[in-house]
Design a protein around this motif. Sequence first.
Motif, PDB file in Angstrom:
ATOM      1  N   LEU A 225      -1.182   0.521  -3.452  1.00 46.79           N
ATOM      2  CA  LEU A 225      -1.614   0.897  -2.297  1.00 46.79           C
ATOM      3  C   LEU A 225      -2.867   0.962  -1.995  1.00 46.79           C
ATOM      4  CD1 LEU A 225       0.785   3.930  -1.932  1.00 46.79           C
ATOM      5  CD2 LEU A 225       1.353   1.445  -1.289  1.00 46.79           C
ATOM      6  N   PRO A 226      -3.633   0.653  -0.874  1.00 46.58           N
ATOM      7  CA  PRO A 226      -5.162   1.000  -0.607  1.00 46.58           C
ATOM      8  C   PRO A 226      -5.417   2.266  -0.542  1.00 46.58           C
ATOM      9  CG  PRO A 226      -3.927   0.384   1.246  1.00 46.58           C
ATOM     10  CD  PRO A 226      -2.975   0.296   0.425  1.00 46.58           C
ATOM     11  N   VAL A 227      -5.122   2.913  -1.689  1.00 45.69           N
ATOM     12  CA  VAL A 227      -5.157   4.400  -1.881  1.00 45.69           C
ATOM     13  C   VAL A 227      -6.186   4.489  -3.169  1.00 45.69           C
ATOM     14  CG1 VAL A 227      -4.302   6.913  -2.420  1.00 45.69           C
ATOM     15  CG2 VAL A 227      -3.296   5.111  -0.628  1.00 45.69           C
ATOM     16  N   PHE A 228      -7.240   5.453  -3.138  1.00 48.01           N
ATOM     17  CA  PHE A 228      -8.270   5.297  -4.184  1.00 48.01           C
ATOM     18  C   PHE A 228      -8.446   6.575  -4.237  1.00 48.01           C
ATOM     19  CE2 PHE A 228      -9.718   1.461  -1.716  1.00 48.01           C
ATOM     20  CZ  PHE A 228      -8.874   0.554  -2.161  1.00 48.01           C
ATOM     21  N   VAL A 229      -7.753   7.567  -5.480  1.00 49.49           N
ATOM     22  CA  VAL A 229      -7.814   8.960  -5.848  1.00 49.49           C
ATOM     23  C   VAL A 229      -9.310   8.958  -6.344  1.00 49.49           C
ATOM     24  CG1 VAL A 229      -5.616   9.170  -5.263  1.00 49.49           C
ATOM     25  CG2 VAL A 229      -6.288   8.774  -7.599  1.00 49.49           C
ATOM     26  N   LEU A 230      -9.815   8.171  -7.008  1.00 46.16           N
ATOM     27  CA  LEU A 230     -11.050   8.387  -7.797  1.00 46.16           C
ATOM     28  C   LEU A 230     -12.044   7.036  -7.764  1.00 46.16           C
ATOM     29  CD1 LEU A 230     -12.375  10.408  -9.805  1.00 46.16           C
ATOM     30  CD2 LEU A 230     -11.427   8.999 -11.696  1.00 46.16           C
ATOM     31  N   ARG A 231     -13.179   7.375  -7.298  1.00 45.25           N
ATOM     32  CA  ARG A 231     -14.272   6.685  -7.093  1.00 45.25           C
ATOM     33  C   ARG A 231     -15.537   7.086  -7.408  1.00 45.25           C
ATOM     34  NH1 ARG A 231     -13.421   2.749  -1.805  1.00 45.25           N
ATOM     35  NH2 ARG A 231     -14.652   1.640  -3.225  1.00 45.25           N
TER      36      ARG A 231
ATOM     37  N   LEU B 131     -14.183   9.053  -0.560  1.00 44.35           N
ATOM     38  CA  LEU B 131     -12.940   8.206  -1.171  1.00 44.35           C
ATOM     39  C   LEU B 131     -12.259   7.483  -0.223  1.00 44.35           C
ATOM     40  CD1 LEU B 131     -11.663  11.896  -2.487  1.00 44.35           C
ATOM     41  CD2 LEU B 131     -12.459   9.843  -3.924  1.00 44.35           C
ATOM     42  N   GLN B 132     -13.120   6.686   0.311  1.00 46.42           N
ATOM     43  CA  GLN B 132     -12.683   5.789   1.465  1.00 46.42           C
ATOM     44  C   GLN B 132     -11.592   4.873   0.763  1.00 46.42           C
ATOM     45  OE1 GLN B 132     -13.447   2.292   2.248  1.00 46.42           O
ATOM     46  NE2 GLN B 132     -14.838   1.916   0.599  1.00 46.42           N
ATOM     47  N   ARG B 133     -10.535   4.560   1.847  1.00 45.35           N
ATOM     48  CA  ARG B 133      -9.361   4.011   1.240  1.00 45.35           C
ATOM     49  C   ARG B 133      -9.572   2.539   1.565  1.00 45.35           C
ATOM     50  NH1 ARG B 133      -7.748   8.258  -1.426  1.00 45.35           N
ATOM     51  NH2 ARG B 133      -6.713   9.750  -0.158  1.00 45.35           N
ATOM     52  N   SER B 134     -10.041   1.916   2.633  1.00 45.45           N
ATOM     53  CA  SER B 134      -9.979   0.666   3.165  1.00 45.45           C
ATOM     54  C   SER B 134     -11.518  -0.262   2.551  1.00 45.45           C
ATOM     55  CB  SER B 134      -9.855   0.688   4.694  1.00 45.45           C
ATOM     56  OG  SER B 134     -10.992   1.309   5.137  1.00 45.45           O
ATOM     57  N   GLY B 135     -11.282  -1.273   2.978  1.00 44.89           N
ATOM     58  CA  GLY B 135     -12.568  -1.845   2.807  1.00 44.89           C
ATOM     59  C   GLY B 135     -13.883  -1.778   3.352  1.00 44.89           C
TER      60      GLY B 135
END
Length: 302
Positions: free
Chosen positions: A73-79, A267-271
């Motif tokens: 999913l386009p979910v980024f829990v760690l950046r 933690l932005q999810r999208s591009g």
Amino acid sequence: MTVLKTAIATYPHTKGLKDGTVSVPGVQFEHVEVSPIIGAFRRMCRTLDFDVCEMAITTYLTAKAHDKPFTALPVFVLRQFSHSAIVYNVKSGVQSPRDLEGEKVGVRAYTVTTGVWTRGILASEYGVDLDKITWVVVDEEHVQEYRKPANVMERPGMNLAEMLVKGELAAAIGVGRVDSPDVKPLIPDAAAAEAAWYRKTGIYPINHTVVVKDALLQSDPSLAPRLFAGFEAAKAQFLKQLSSAAELPADLQVLAKRRSIVGDDPLQRSGTQSQGAGGHHPVRARTEDPAAHRQAGGNVRG
């Protein structure tokens, strides 16, 4: 009600999903605690133990290259940025990143996400020929089918920090704090270097995403958007806390400070991403930039 066996770490931005204050319509999460969470990545890649699972981005890309039946999913829990991840032994003769050529550099496993990002930075920003480094790994790759390059040396079970202090390695990636006066950051003032790199490239590294079994996504096309909305709602709670005037714990202070670089959502999810203090262009969610792609270990089959 669909019961989903789920393995995600408890972060401030996933806490709502873990404690039930945020719900997903038609879904009941069966949370499985795996510590450290990297153990879940391996179980998912090898035996599909979970319906929903947190996963390092390069582990995911490697898994997809080997046809593993799950999708992110386009979910980024760690950046996070990786300039500070590499340290070196001051007695090794290394004085700059280019001096790593001809030396041994340790990393837990070759497809570790922080290692891939760091190799990309070394190649694209500092001109390091990664093929001239011997990469010493001490653990298995999560995706067993992956075949490592010829310049990778396996030392199963060894301690990278100890090897670095003893001088068996010139440098190491992702070893955390090493209690030795001989071990220093390879990139001085890494925080400033990270901010400058972001302003220059617009790249904000993805470290962990969330994957879902393909069979579930195919049987219910509404599942992915419902899960995405749940993660967004949990994150919204976190962003509200981040914006409050209340005193923040140390881990949240790091993210709050990063907002001055990457914008309001660290933690932005999208591009795309709101502009940070530098007024740069939107984030491009990539695991490598083209200049680094040749060497970073890169073409992620790994």
